[in-house]
Write an enzyme that holds these catalytic residues in place. Structure first.
Site, PDB file in Angstrom:
ATOM      1  N   PRO A   2       0.798  -1.218   0.000  1.00 49.24           N
ATOM      2  CA  PRO A   2       0.000   0.000   0.000  1.00 49.24           C
ATOM      3  C   PRO A   2       0.840   1.281   0.000  1.00 49.24           C
ATOM      4  O   PRO A   2       1.640   1.509   0.891  1.00 49.24           O
ATOM      5  CB  PRO A   2      -0.812  -0.106   1.283  1.00 49.24           C
ATOM      6  CG  PRO A   2      -0.891  -1.557   1.557  1.00 49.24           C
ATOM      7  CD  PRO A   2       0.403  -2.124   1.077  1.00 49.24           C
ATOM      8  N   GLU A   3       0.642   2.075  -1.030  1.00 47.98           N
ATOM      9  CA  GLU A   3       1.214   3.409  -1.097  1.00 47.98           C
ATOM     10  C   GLU A   3       0.041   4.370  -1.193  1.00 47.98           C
ATOM     11  O   GLU A   3      -1.109   3.952  -1.053  1.00 47.98           O
ATOM     12  CB  GLU A   3       2.141   3.527  -2.315  1.00 47.98           C
ATOM     13  CG  GLU A   3       3.222   2.442  -2.332  1.00 47.98           C
ATOM     14  CD  GLU A   3       4.172   2.544  -3.511  1.00 47.98           C
ATOM     15  OE1 GLU A   3       4.721   3.630  -3.716  1.00 47.98           O
ATOM     16  OE2 GLU A   3       4.359   1.556  -4.225  1.00 47.98           O
ATOM     17  N   LYS A  59       0.593   7.890   3.792  1.00 45.93           N
ATOM     18  CA  LYS A  59       0.138   6.498   3.795  1.00 45.93           C
ATOM     19  C   LYS A  59      -0.735   6.196   5.012  1.00 45.93           C
ATOM     20  O   LYS A  59      -1.038   5.030   5.285  1.00 45.93           O
ATOM     21  CB  LYS A  59       1.350   5.567   3.775  1.00 45.93           C
ATOM     22  CG  LYS A  59       2.211   5.703   2.532  1.00 45.93           C
ATOM     23  CD  LYS A  59       3.413   4.791   2.616  1.00 45.93           C
ATOM     24  CE  LYS A  59       4.407   5.120   1.519  1.00 45.93           C
ATOM     25  NZ  LYS A  59       5.677   4.397   1.721  1.00 45.93           N
ATOM     26  N   ARG A 250      16.405  -0.718  -0.512  1.00 47.71           N
ATOM     27  CA  ARG A 250      15.241  -1.144  -1.290  1.00 47.71           C
ATOM     28  C   ARG A 250      15.662  -1.569  -2.688  1.00 47.71           C
ATOM     29  O   ARG A 250      16.504  -0.912  -3.313  1.00 47.71           O
ATOM     30  CB  ARG A 250      14.231   0.009  -1.431  1.00 47.71           C
ATOM     31  CG  ARG A 250      13.675   0.508  -0.138  1.00 47.71           C
ATOM     32  CD  ARG A 250      12.615  -0.440   0.403  1.00 47.71           C
ATOM     33  NE  ARG A 250      12.338  -0.159   1.790  1.00 47.71           N
ATOM     34  CZ  ARG A 250      12.786  -0.881   2.817  1.00 47.71           C
ATOM     35  NH1 ARG A 250      13.541  -1.939   2.605  1.00 47.71           N
ATOM     36  NH2 ARG A 250      12.488  -0.564   4.040  1.00 47.71           N
TER      37      ARG A 250
END
Length: 286
Positions: A2-3, A59, A250
């Site tokens: 979820p962004e 978010k 990342r």
DNA sequence: AGTAGATCCTGGCGGC
DNA sequence: TGCCGCCAGGATCTAC
């Protein structure tokens, strides 16, 4: 994961499912998602309350009530919010269930429990909890966006994903935006040209607009996001094999051809009178 | 001011 | 088949 667009979708779910309805019952199936609040306190704060219009910031999703209390929901990597009928069998990853009047059930699902739910006793507590957040990526104008980049020596992707600088972008969106703007993810933020900064902002606007409309980051063939996995990891724009590096821990996917690490003087960049939209795909419409 | 790395958490996957 | 260890990543922490 979820962004901003996903959370915007969850805000829709919460609004259409819950706004105006009363919370009859709060059931915590797994207290592992509760942050700084017990199941009993969460129940006391919510049961009997009517839900007010929810709000999203970065978010975070803010569940508001007609009382002082609000609940901050964060979905980590695997969280979801669903609206269903009470009779629907519980899912394995249902962590918290909000039973509402009118035969509606809100369910907070989360497989990995990396984030979770916080209770804010009043509006001041909401603001305290979100004080570290930068401006929301969806509502930020171009000039303040460029100002954010100007003073930062960190790599551009790190800056885009830093929630205290800019709230809402995650790993997939950051890669997508950089790819559309043709900016290498490891370039120092303060070394981007004014033109690159504008392209970056344009790409961010476009990617956010399309993903919010879709309710998630679309893994379409014309998007970089659609090419992150699998064997055919080639750039949807030029078919070059995609590169993969790590930025701030990342996995970062980029096109070595479209997003060169070293760029020449600005004057060497081709000028287009009309100006291509920064993210325009030259193959097909997304 | 910036980085790396550990931590939390679970499930999928490769290797043996 | 089953076990081990790695990996995915959002946020937060410590160490440098």
């Amino acid at each position: 994961m979820p962004e901003l667009p996903d959370v915007e979708g969850f805000r829709d779910v919460l609004d259409s499912c819950g706004t105006g309805r009363r919370v009859e019952k709060v059931e915590v199936a797994d207290a592992g998602v509760l942050r700084g609040v017990s199941a009993a306190r969460l129940r006391r704060a919510l049961e009997g309350r009517r839900l007010a219009a929810p709000e999203r910031r970065g978010k975070y999703l803010i569940l508001r009530t007609d009382g002082d209390a609000a609940v901050l929901l964060h979905f980590g990597m695997t969280g979801r919010l669903l609206c269903c009928s009470p009779g629907e069998p519980a899912h394995r990853y249902d962590r918290v269930r909000f039973g509402l009047t009118g035969g509606r059930d809100l369910r907070y699902q989360d497989q990995r429990k990396l984030q979770g739910l916080r209770l804010a006793d009043d509006e001041a507590a909401v603001e305290r909890a979100l004080a570290g957040q930068g401006p929301d990526a969806l509502s930020l104008d171009r000039e303040p966006f460029l100002d954010l980049l100007a003073g930062r020596r960190a790599r551009i992707k790190t800056v885009l994903m830093d929630q205290s600088v800019l709230a809402g972008l995650g790993n997939l969106l950051a890669d997508e935006i950089l790819w559309r703007a043709r900016v290498h993810p490891a370039r120092p933020a303060d070394r981007l040209s004014a033109e690159e900064g504008r392209h970056l902002y344009g790409a961010m606007r476009q990617v956010l607009r399309l993903s919010v409309r879709a309710g998630r980051v679309p893994g379409r063939p014309s998007w970089l996001t659609g090419h992150r996995e699998g064997r055919e990891r080639t750039c949807p724009r030029c078919s070059t094999s995609l590169g993969s590096i790590r930025v701030s821990g990342r996995t970062t996917v980029f096109c070595p051809h479209c997003q060169p690490r070293q760029v020449g003087p600005t004057a060497r960049r081709p000028r287009r009178a009309g100006g291509d939209p920064p993210g325009a795909s030259h193959r097909r419409n997304g």
